[in-house]
Write a protein that holds these residues in place. Structure first.
Motif, PDB file in Angstrom:
ATOM      1  N   ASP A  75       0.775  -1.247   0.000  1.00  0.00           N
ATOM      2  CA  ASP A  75       0.000   0.000   0.000  1.00  0.00           C
ATOM      3  C   ASP A  75       0.802   1.291   0.000  1.00  0.00           C
ATOM      4  OD1 ASP A  75       1.017  -0.318   2.551  1.00  0.00           O
ATOM      5  OD2 ASP A  75      -0.874   0.067   3.594  1.00  0.00           O
ATOM      6  N   HIS A  76       2.116   1.226   0.145  1.00  0.00           N
ATOM      7  CA  HIS A  76       2.897   2.464   0.297  1.00  0.00           C
ATOM      8  C   HIS A  76       2.693   3.418  -0.881  1.00  0.00           C
ATOM      9  CE1 HIS A  76       6.048  -0.427   2.311  1.00  0.00           C
ATOM     10  NE2 HIS A  76       4.903  -0.378   2.983  1.00  0.00           N
ATOM     11  N   ALA A  77       2.793   2.887  -2.107  1.00  0.00           N
ATOM     12  CA  ALA A  77       2.789   3.736  -3.289  1.00  0.00           C
ATOM     13  C   ALA A  77       1.431   4.404  -3.514  1.00  0.00           C
ATOM     14  CB  ALA A  77       3.180   2.927  -4.526  1.00  0.00           C
ATOM     15  N   LEU A  78       0.354   3.649  -3.369  1.00  0.00           N
ATOM     16  CA  LEU A  78      -0.972   4.232  -3.563  1.00  0.00           C
ATOM     17  C   LEU A  78      -1.262   5.285  -2.504  1.00  0.00           C
ATOM     18  CD1 LEU A  78      -3.012   1.050  -4.548  1.00  0.00           C
ATOM     19  CD2 LEU A  78      -2.472   2.995  -6.026  1.00  0.00           C
ATOM     20  N   ALA A  79      -0.765   5.079  -1.293  1.00  0.00           N
ATOM     21  CA  ALA A  79      -0.960   6.063  -0.226  1.00  0.00           C
ATOM     22  C   ALA A  79      -0.262   7.372  -0.563  1.00  0.00           C
ATOM     23  CB  ALA A  79      -0.439   5.506   1.097  1.00  0.00           C
ATOM     24  N   ILE A  80       0.983   7.288  -1.021  1.00  0.00           N
ATOM     25  CA  ILE A  80       1.723   8.490  -1.385  1.00  0.00           C
ATOM     26  C   ILE A  80       1.078   9.160  -2.595  1.00  0.00           C
ATOM     27  CG2 ILE A  80       3.935   9.332  -2.254  1.00  0.00           C
ATOM     28  CD1 ILE A  80       5.300   7.208  -0.526  1.00  0.00           C
ATOM     29  N   ALA A  81       0.656   8.359  -3.565  1.00  0.00           N
ATOM     30  CA  ALA A  81      -0.005   8.921  -4.752  1.00  0.00           C
ATOM     31  C   ALA A  81      -1.252   9.697  -4.366  1.00  0.00           C
ATOM     32  CB  ALA A  81      -0.351   7.807  -5.732  1.00  0.00           C
ATOM     33  N   LYS A  82      -1.977   9.207  -3.365  1.00  0.00           N
ATOM     34  CA  LYS A  82      -3.214   9.863  -2.936  1.00  0.00           C
ATOM     35  C   LYS A  82      -2.965  11.114  -2.088  1.00  0.00           C
ATOM     36  CE  LYS A  82      -7.542   9.151  -3.264  1.00  0.00           C
ATOM     37  NZ  LYS A  82      -8.355  10.138  -4.008  1.00  0.00           N
ATOM     38  N   GLY A  83      -1.723  11.405  -1.793  1.00  0.00           N
ATOM     39  CA  GLY A  83      -1.440  12.663  -1.120  1.00  0.00           C
ATOM     40  C   GLY A  83      -0.761  12.567   0.229  1.00  0.00           C
ATOM     41  N   MET A  84      -0.525  11.361   0.730  1.00  0.00           N
ATOM     42  CA  MET A  84       0.206  11.231   1.980  1.00  0.00           C
ATOM     43  C   MET A  84       1.663  11.608   1.750  1.00  0.00           C
ATOM     44  SD  MET A  84      -1.512   7.744   3.491  1.00  0.00           S
ATOM     45  CE  MET A  84      -0.366   7.612   4.834  1.00  0.00           C
ATOM     46  N   THR A  85       2.297  12.208   2.746  1.00  0.00           N
ATOM     47  CA  THR A  85       3.685  12.614   2.591  1.00  0.00           C
ATOM     48  C   THR A  85       4.618  11.434   2.788  1.00  0.00           C
ATOM     49  OG1 THR A  85       3.993  13.168   4.934  1.00  0.00           O
ATOM     50  CG2 THR A  85       3.110  14.901   3.496  1.00  0.00           C
ATOM     51  N   ALA A  86       5.777  11.518   2.152  1.00  0.00           N
ATOM     52  CA  ALA A  86       6.789  10.490   2.363  1.00  0.00           C
ATOM     53  C   ALA A  86       7.219  10.459   3.819  1.00  0.00           C
ATOM     54  CB  ALA A  86       7.995  10.751   1.446  1.00  0.00           C
ATOM     55  N   ASP A  87       7.201  11.623   4.481  1.00  0.00           N
ATOM     56  CA  ASP A  87       7.592  11.694   5.890  1.00  0.00           C
ATOM     57  C   ASP A  87       6.705  10.814   6.764  1.00  0.00           C
ATOM     58  OD1 ASP A  87       9.477  13.512   5.109  1.00  0.00           O
ATOM     59  OD2 ASP A  87       8.688  15.195   6.252  1.00  0.00           O
ATOM     60  N   GLU A  88       5.383  11.008   6.669  1.00  0.00           N
ATOM     61  CA  GLU A  88       4.484  10.253   7.535  1.00  0.00           C
ATOM     62  C   GLU A  88       4.446   8.777   7.169  1.00  0.00           C
ATOM     63  OE1 GLU A  88       0.304  11.466   7.198  1.00  0.00           O
ATOM     64  OE2 GLU A  88       0.731  12.268   5.203  1.00  0.00           O
ATOM     65  N   CYS A  89       4.716   8.469   5.902  1.00  0.00           N
ATOM     66  CA  CYS A  89       4.749   7.064   5.487  1.00  0.00           C
ATOM     67  C   CYS A  89       5.996   6.359   6.010  1.00  0.00           C
ATOM     68  CB  CYS A  89       4.680   6.975   3.967  1.00  0.00           C
ATOM     69  SG  CYS A  89       3.074   7.433   3.279  1.00  0.00           S
ATOM     70  N   MET A  90       7.148   7.005   5.884  1.00  0.00           N
ATOM     71  CA  MET A  90       8.372   6.388   6.391  1.00  0.00           C
ATOM     72  C   MET A  90       8.331   6.273   7.915  1.00  0.00           C
ATOM     73  SD  MET A  90      11.136   4.880   5.503  1.00  0.00           S
ATOM     74  CE  MET A  90      11.524   5.375   3.806  1.00  0.00           C
ATOM     75  N   ALA A  91       7.783   7.287   8.574  1.00  0.00           N
ATOM     76  CA  ALA A  91       7.664   7.219  10.035  1.00  0.00           C
ATOM     77  C   ALA A  91       6.778   6.049  10.456  1.00  0.00           C
ATOM     78  CB  ALA A  91       7.104   8.531  10.572  1.00  0.00           C
ATOM     79  N   GLU A  92       5.754   5.758   9.671  1.00  0.00           N
ATOM     80  CA  GLU A  92       4.895   4.618   9.985  1.00  0.00           C
ATOM     81  C   GLU A  92       5.662   3.307   9.818  1.00  0.00           C
ATOM     82  OE1 GLU A  92       1.819   2.778  11.570  1.00  0.00           O
ATOM     83  OE2 GLU A  92       1.926   4.954  11.341  1.00  0.00           O
ATOM     84  N   LEU A  93       6.480   3.219   8.796  1.00  0.00           N
ATOM     85  CA  LEU A  93       7.299   2.022   8.613  1.00  0.00           C
ATOM     86  C   LEU A  93       8.242   1.817   9.800  1.00  0.00           C
ATOM     87  CD1 LEU A  93       8.278   2.213   4.816  1.00  0.00           C
ATOM     88  CD2 LEU A  93       6.533   0.796   5.881  1.00  0.00           C
TER      89      LEU A  93
END
Length: 336
Positions: A75-93
């Motif tokens: 789900d990482h790529a679709l989340a970023i495509a939909k507008g989530m920031t790379a910051d909040e996504c990497m922090a979640e990882l």
């Protein structure tokens, strides 16, 4: 699918530059996530989208911001495509408190309802029913928004799919079912698990329109999704799109992918969607080498910053343990 001769009349310079920057960000983010997983900075499961970026890119340009996306655990790529920031996504990882799910969901459970992204779901096929539910909600509210429900070829064997297809057609729900067919599910080819090799044909049993699409082409994905979305907005119900794509890495970080040959992987890399888009930009002289370099550097800086952000972010505090458990204290239908 757009041809070499008509591509520039169908899509603008701006579209191609958007696709290139978005797909490059998704690729570099996932590559960095894979590297950090090997360093044990990221734990648990981690499923990378490398090779499948054209699906996210084409789906974005064929939809509106109010449309809803829901997917499985890749789900990482679709989340970023939909507008989530790379910051909040990497922090979640990393499992940090600044992550999109407060560090509680990890790789498989990215959520951003405010951006129309409804997960990241770890149970194979579970999001198919929920995706139809999102579409039902939009229909009930009288909006013209649609739901795009992504699932893998492995999930096409789940019973949930058939129940949902039947109901979605019966109620003419504004949902586009998108099978991201990367051929191997968790590690077993479609040929070994299904009598029906063309997954789009599963729609025939429900008189649901369907199509198969080249998932290595952002143009083809856009056109296929655009047709399905217009049909859904017009009240004509769901569509099944089988988008044939390829993951360059294994199913997850723990998968050595020995069930396929190196030659097959290299064959698909020759069709790399990012390289195809870049070639079109260069052929039409829509960006100078300096401008391409600037995009590359911008993406590089974004990815480097997201890692720094995750590294410096705090862990969730102990009092977060029981928060966000789904319960409504004043739920009106409970009777003692």
């Amino acid at each position: 699918m757009a041809t070499k001769t008509d591509v520039k009349t169908k899509f603008t310079k701006e579209t191609y530059l958007y696709w290139y920057e978005l797909m490059l960000l998704l690729r570099r983010f996932e590559e960095k996530a894979g590297q950090l997983y090997g360093m044990q900075k990221i734990r648990g499961f981690c499923h990378l989208y490398i090779g499948q970026e054209a699906i996210a890119a084409g789906a974005m340009t064929a939809t509106k911001p109010d449309d809803k996306f829901i997917t499985a655990y890749r789900d990482h790529a679709l989340a970023i495509a939909k507008g989530m920031t790379a910051d909040e996504c990497m922090a979640e990882l990393y499992g940090k408190a600044t992550g999109c799910s407060k560090g509680k969901g990890g790789s498989m459970h990215f959520f951003a309802p405010d951006k129309g992204f409804y997960g990241g779901h770890g149970i194979v096929g579970a999001q198919i029913g929920t995706g139809a539910g999102l579409a039902f909600a939009e229909q009930y509210k009288g909006t013209d928004s649609v739901a795009l429900c992504f699932f893998g070829d492995g999930a096409a064997r789940q019973g949930m799919l058939h129940e949902t297809f039947n109901m979605a057609m019966l109620w003419k729900l504004p949902v586009i079912f998108i099978c991201e067919n990367n051929m191997y599910a968790m590690g077993t080819s479609v040929e070994r698990t299904s009598n029906v090799l063309d997954i789009y044909k599963l729609a025939n049993a429900y008189d649901m329109p369907s199509a198969t699409i080249d998932g290595m082409s952002a143009e083809a994905v856009h056109e296929g999704v655009d047709r399905a979305v217009k049909r859904a907005r017009a009240g004509e119900g769901p569509t099944l799109l089988e988008i044939k794509t390829y993951r360059y890495r294994g199913h997850s970080m723990s998968d050595p992918a020995k069930y396929r040959t190196k030659e097959e992987v290299e064959e698909y890399k020759e069709k790399d969607p990012i390289n195809q888009v870049l070639a079109t930009i260069q052929k039409n002289k829509w960006a100078t080498e300096a401008e391409i370099d600037a995009i590359n550097e911008k993406v590089k800086q974004q990815v480097e910053h997201c890692v720094q952000f995750a590294e410096e972010s705090p862990w969730p505090s102990d009092d977060e343990l029981l928060k966000d458990v789904y319960v409504q204290q004043d739920y009106p239908f409970i009777v003692d």
